[in-house]
Each structure stands twice: as C-alpha cells, then as structure tokens.
Design an enzyme around this catalytic site. Structure first.
Site, PDB file in Angstrom:
ATOM      1  N   ARG A 231      -4.110   7.109   4.391  1.00  0.00           N
ATOM      2  CA  ARG A 231      -2.730   7.064   3.558  1.00  0.00           C
ATOM      3  C   ARG A 231      -2.608   8.254   2.727  1.00  0.00           C
ATOM      4  NH1 ARG A 231      -3.486   0.950   1.902  1.00  0.00           N
ATOM      5  NH2 ARG A 231      -3.355   1.842  -0.082  1.00  0.00           N
TER       6      ARG A 231
ATOM      7  N   THR B 140      -8.221   7.611   3.348  1.00  0.00           N
ATOM      8  CA  THR B 140      -8.131   8.832   3.676  1.00  0.00           C
ATOM      9  C   THR B 140      -6.849   8.877   4.469  1.00  0.00           C
ATOM     10  OG1 THR B 140      -9.453   8.741   5.496  1.00  0.00           O
ATOM     11  CG2 THR B 140     -10.324   9.523   3.344  1.00  0.00           C
TER      12      THR B 140
ATOM     13  N   ASP C  63       0.674   1.103   9.215  1.00  0.00           N
ATOM     14  CA  ASP C  63       0.422   0.087  10.142  1.00  0.00           C
ATOM     15  C   ASP C  63       1.309  -0.137  11.466  1.00  0.00           C
ATOM     16  OD1 ASP C  63      -1.687  -0.522   8.484  1.00  0.00           O
ATOM     17  OD2 ASP C  63      -1.545  -2.565   8.252  1.00  0.00           O
TER      18      ASP C  63
ATOM     19  N   GLY D 208       0.780  -1.166  -0.069  1.00  0.00           N
ATOM     20  CA  GLY D 208       0.061  -0.125   0.024  1.00  0.00           C
ATOM     21  C   GLY D 208       0.779   1.334  -0.077  1.00  0.00           C
TER      22      GLY D 208
ATOM     23  N   ARG E 110      -4.849  -4.165   9.376  1.00  0.00           N
ATOM     24  CA  ARG E 110      -5.364  -5.360   8.967  1.00  0.00           C
ATOM     25  C   ARG E 110      -5.093  -6.292  10.307  1.00  0.00           C
ATOM     26  NH1 ARG E 110      -3.169  -6.132   3.745  1.00  0.00           N
ATOM     27  NH2 ARG E 110      -1.232  -6.178   4.639  1.00  0.00           N
TER      28      ARG E 110
ATOM     29  N   MET F 240      -7.890   2.085   9.606  1.00  0.00           N
ATOM     30  CA  MET F 240      -7.267   0.848   8.809  1.00  0.00           C
ATOM     31  C   MET F 240      -6.210   0.449   9.881  1.00  0.00           C
ATOM     32  SD  MET F 240      -5.897   1.786   5.072  1.00  0.00           S
ATOM     33  CE  MET F 240      -6.881   1.668   3.796  1.00  0.00           C
TER      34      MET F 240
ATOM     35  N   THR G 113       5.114   1.018   6.289  1.00  0.00           N
ATOM     36  CA  THR G 113       3.774   0.749   6.320  1.00  0.00           C
ATOM     37  C   THR G 113       2.976   1.651   7.332  1.00  0.00           C
ATOM     38  OG1 THR G 113       1.878  -0.715   7.269  1.00  0.00           O
ATOM     39  CG2 THR G 113       4.238  -0.961   8.353  1.00  0.00           C
TER      40      THR G 113
ATOM     41  N   ARG H   7     -25.094  11.247  18.819  1.00  0.00           N
ATOM     42  CA  ARG H   7     -25.188  10.019  18.160  1.00  0.00           C
ATOM     43  C   ARG H   7     -24.211   9.114  18.546  1.00  0.00           C
ATOM     44  NH1 ARG H   7     -25.940  12.258  12.077  1.00  0.00           N
ATOM     45  NH2 ARG H   7     -28.151  12.300  11.873  1.00  0.00           N
TER      46      ARG H   7
HETATM   47  O1  F6P Z   1      -0.851  -2.419   4.959  1.00  0.00           O
HETATM   48  C1  F6P Z   1      -1.296  -1.168   4.990  1.00  0.00           C
HETATM   49  C2  F6P Z   1      -2.888  -1.156   4.647  1.00  0.00           C
HETATM   50  O2  F6P Z   1      -3.396   0.394   4.763  1.00  0.00           O
HETATM   51  C3  F6P Z   1      -3.656  -1.843   5.649  1.00  0.00           C
HETATM   52  O3  F6P Z   1      -3.960  -1.076   6.888  1.00  0.00           O
HETATM   53  C4  F6P Z   1      -5.026  -1.913   4.971  1.00  0.00           C
HETATM   54  O4  F6P Z   1      -5.596  -2.998   5.418  1.00  0.00           O
HETATM   55  C5  F6P Z   1      -4.398  -2.387   3.565  1.00  0.00           C
HETATM   56  O5  F6P Z   1      -3.230  -1.337   3.409  1.00  0.00           O
HETATM   57  C6  F6P Z   1      -5.230  -1.908   2.500  1.00  0.00           C
HETATM   58  O6  F6P Z   1      -4.689  -2.094   1.366  1.00  0.00           O
HETATM   59  P1  F6P Z   1      -5.453  -1.703  -0.208  1.00  0.00           P
HETATM   60  O7  F6P Z   1      -4.845  -0.329  -0.635  1.00  0.00           O
HETATM   61  O8  F6P Z   1      -4.688  -2.717  -1.153  1.00  0.00           O
HETATM   62  O9  F6P Z   1      -7.034  -1.793  -0.089  1.00  0.00           O
END
Ligand code: F6P
Length: 390
Positions: A315, A313, A143, A12, A187, A185, A141, A178
């Site tokens: 990234r 959004t 993440d 990503g 995973r 994000m 990453t 609400r």
């Molecule tokens: O690995 C980084 C990440 O942003 C994860 O948090 C997310 O699950 C994944 O990439 C989403 O990837 P893609 O852009 O392929 O949907």
C-alpha cells in the site's frame, strides 16, 4: 449556491487517496465551494477533527501517496451491530445513523464525501438511508473488491509493487533453488494475488475464493515440478487463502480450524489476518514433510522453504499514473454530484467512463468469480510448468 463540503478517508490507506482529494478540490474551487478535511475517518468525524483544505497550498497533491487526512478503522455502528436481537439491532443502527447525520451541524458542513472501502461506505450508506444525510461515496481499496466499479483506485499501484517484489524474489529463489511462499494482501478477495501472481509467473497461486487442498494444490504440484526438473518454486498466497476443511484436518500439524476461527477481529469484525500469516504456516507445514524432502533429494533438488510477507509494502509509496488519473476523475465527479445536490450515490468506473451507482449497491463486495478467465489462466500456467521439457 456556495457549499461547505466535508471529506474523509477511512479504512486502510491506499495509493490514490490524495489524488481523489485533489480532484475534489479542483472541482470545488471551480464552483467556489469550501472543502473541510475531516481527519482520521469516522473517528475524526465523531471527534470534530477538522481543518480547511486550501488547494493553493497543496500543489500536485495527486502525485503523493497515502492520505493527508489520516485514516482509521473506526466503526460508529460497532455497538449496535453487536446486539443479538435483529429488531433491536436495526433500531439502534437507525438511531446511530441519525446521530451521525446530526453531526453535520457541529462540523459545519452541508455535504460529505466519504472515501473508503465497503466498511466506510457501509457507514455512509446507512446514514443516507436512515437519516437522509447528504453523502457521496468514492470507492477505495487496493483489494479491488467493490462490486459496482470496474476497478478501485490503488489496485494497480499495489499490483505493480507486489509484482516488482515477486520478480525480485524469483531471481533469489532461482539462485538458491528455493521454495518461496509470498503472502499477498487481500482479506476476502484474491484479485491482488491472482493478478500479481499471474503477471510474475508464480507457480502456485492460492486465493480466498477457492480453498486449497495442501496435498493436491501444493505438495503434489511441487513433486511434479521437481520431476519435471524445475528447481525453484514461487507460491503466491493470498493472506485470506485457507485450506479446505478436509485438508485442514488431514494435512495440517501446526494449526486447527479453531486457530482461524479465534483470530482477533477489527472494529468491523474483519479477522486480523496479519496475526495468522498463512505463508508462514505453509512454510512450517512443508518443512515438516519428510516425504517431500526425500522426494526432492531423489531428484537432486534443494529443499529449502522461505516465506516473504509483502504486507503494507503493497500500500506504500506513490500512486501509479493510472491511479492518479482515476483518483482525480472520481474526486472531481464526487464534487460535481455535490454541486448538483445528488446524494446517496457512489462514483465508479464503468469502462472508460466515470458513472454513479447507489451507495448501498456500491458498498457491496466483489470476489473473484469461480468461472473467471483469470482462474483458468492460473490453472493453465501451474499445469504447463509441471510438464517435462524433454
Ligand atoms: O483492506 C485493505 C487491506 O490492505 C487488506 O488487504 C488487508 O487485509 C488490510 O487492509 C490490512 O489492514 P491493516 O492496515 O489495518 O492491517
């Protein structure tokens, strides 16, 4: 000796990728090396998609988000990894690694710098291990789930983006009274959700490392909060957060264990969580709870549930100053390793310093430890915000 260095970005995209590229280019220029950009990660590596990167044409590249090299999630070992027999699988992985390493000639490069997460670096590690390929890795990453570096670049930029949105959602949540379920994000690891959730005062934070109990961790907390006169609620939910097996069976009406098991997967076998959307599931499940609606009514509280998926959004946009500097330092160090003919290594951040670990160690995952002080903070914040203010 002058060298031709290939560089690719895989997985990503991530704020700071271009900063790493600029760091590589600065150091390479200083040592009079040529840098060849390989486009679209391992896909372009296999298809020979290259162009020379000239630093003089790329002023201030470190300030720009995304990657000028494009990226992909292509896994060259995909076929080999599918083989059931372990001995044959290993044999095919080694054959593929050797084939991959021989591509250096076609690409016209002496060494390669691979910038990516555990998947991209795993490919690089095998090329070095089984074919002695001259590779250096740079951990990337949002993440933050790579084990051998204190932080991956991109993480703090993503945290800031998520936190800004969550702060904004809090004001609309307060105005409408609400419940908002915000999907963040991440995973396999909950770093993004935990840190952005705590920093914005989310009331409930769900992460993949600790499966949640719908009844105890969500329904009961909401009831306690309403009893304690809290009228709006933010649930920060990691895209990889899942309920416990018992809770899934007992509390969920709209999904089963199969729904999660049968999710389509990417080239590296990662489930495509964007096709699940746990935040939407939680909203649907909460909306089906008449008991909760009655409870809210009893305490004159509104019962309206909404979801917001932060998704890509997080990234997006330009890297934070921290990530620009970290990216530049990692890139410069990677190019320095090539200059010194030191390969099979990944550059990393340890405390204040840029250091190195082996690529194999670098490609390993780092999850939130269950005894992390961040988890303790999360639980304390959730608890104190269920206390009565009277
Ligand atoms: O690995 C980084 C990440 O942003 C994860 O948090 C997310 O699950 C994944 O990439 C989403 O990837 P893609 O852009 O392929 O949907």
């Amino acid at each position: 000796m002058k060298k031709t260095i290939g560089v690719l970005t895989g997985g990503g995209d991530c704020p700071g990728l271009n900063s790493v590229l600029y760091g590589i280019l600065l150091k390479a220029m200083d040592n009079k090396h040529t840098v060849i950009g390989i486009e679209k990660g391992w896909k372009g590596y296999l298809q020979n998609l290259t162009r020379e990167l000239e630093i003089t044409k790329l002023d201030d590249l470190h300030t720009i988000g995304g990657t000028i090299l494009y990226t992909s999630r292509t896994n060259p070992y995909k076929e080999a990894k599918r083989i059931k027999d372990p001995t044959e699988r290993q044999r095919q992985i080694e054959i593929t690694a050797k084939k991959m390493a021989s591509q250096f000639k076609t690409l016209g490069i002496d060494a390669l710098i691979a910038i990516g997460g555990d998947d991209t670096l795993g490919v690089a590690a095998a090329m070095h291990q089984y074919a002695g390929a001259k590779i250096v890795g740079v951990p990337k990453t949002i993440d933050n789930d790579l084990s051998s570096t204190d932080y991956t670049f991109g993480f703090w930029s993503a945290i800031q983006l998520a936190s800004n949105t969550m702060d904004n959602i809090t004001t609309t949540s307060r105005s409408h009274q609400r419940i908002f379920v915000v999907e963040v994000m991440g995973r396999d690891a909950g770093w993004l959700t935990l840190v952005s959730g705590i920093s914005t005062g989310a009331d409930i934070i769900l992460i993949p490392e600790r499966p949640f109990d719908f009844e105890t961790d969500i329904v009961n907390v909401l009831k306690e909060r309403v009893q304690a006169e809290r009228k709006h609620h933010i649930i920060a939910c990691s895209e990889g957060a899942v309920p416990t097996k018992e809770s899934l069976k007992r509390d969920f009406k709209t999904i089963t264990a199969e729904t999660i098991e049968k999710l389509p997967k990417d080239d590296f076998g990662n489930p495509l969580l964007s096709k699940l959307n746990m935040s939407k599931i939680i909203v649907r499940e909460l909306s089906l709870r008449d008991d909760l609606k009655t409870f809210f009514r009893k305490y004159q509280a509104e019962f309206e549930v909404r979801d917001v998926v932060l998704g890509h959004t997080m990234r997006a946009g330009t890297p934070s100053s921290f990530d620009r500097i970290l990216g530049l330092r990692l890139g410069a160090k990677a190019a320095q390793l090539v200059q010194e003919d030191r390969y099979g290594l990944m550059v990393c951040l340890h405390g204040e310093n840029i250091e190195t670990v082996t690529l194999t160690a670098g490609a390993k995952k780092k999850l939130v430890p269950l005894d992390s002080d961040l988890l303790e903070l999360r639980d304390l914040i959730t608890r104190v915000k269920c206390e009565s203010r009277l």
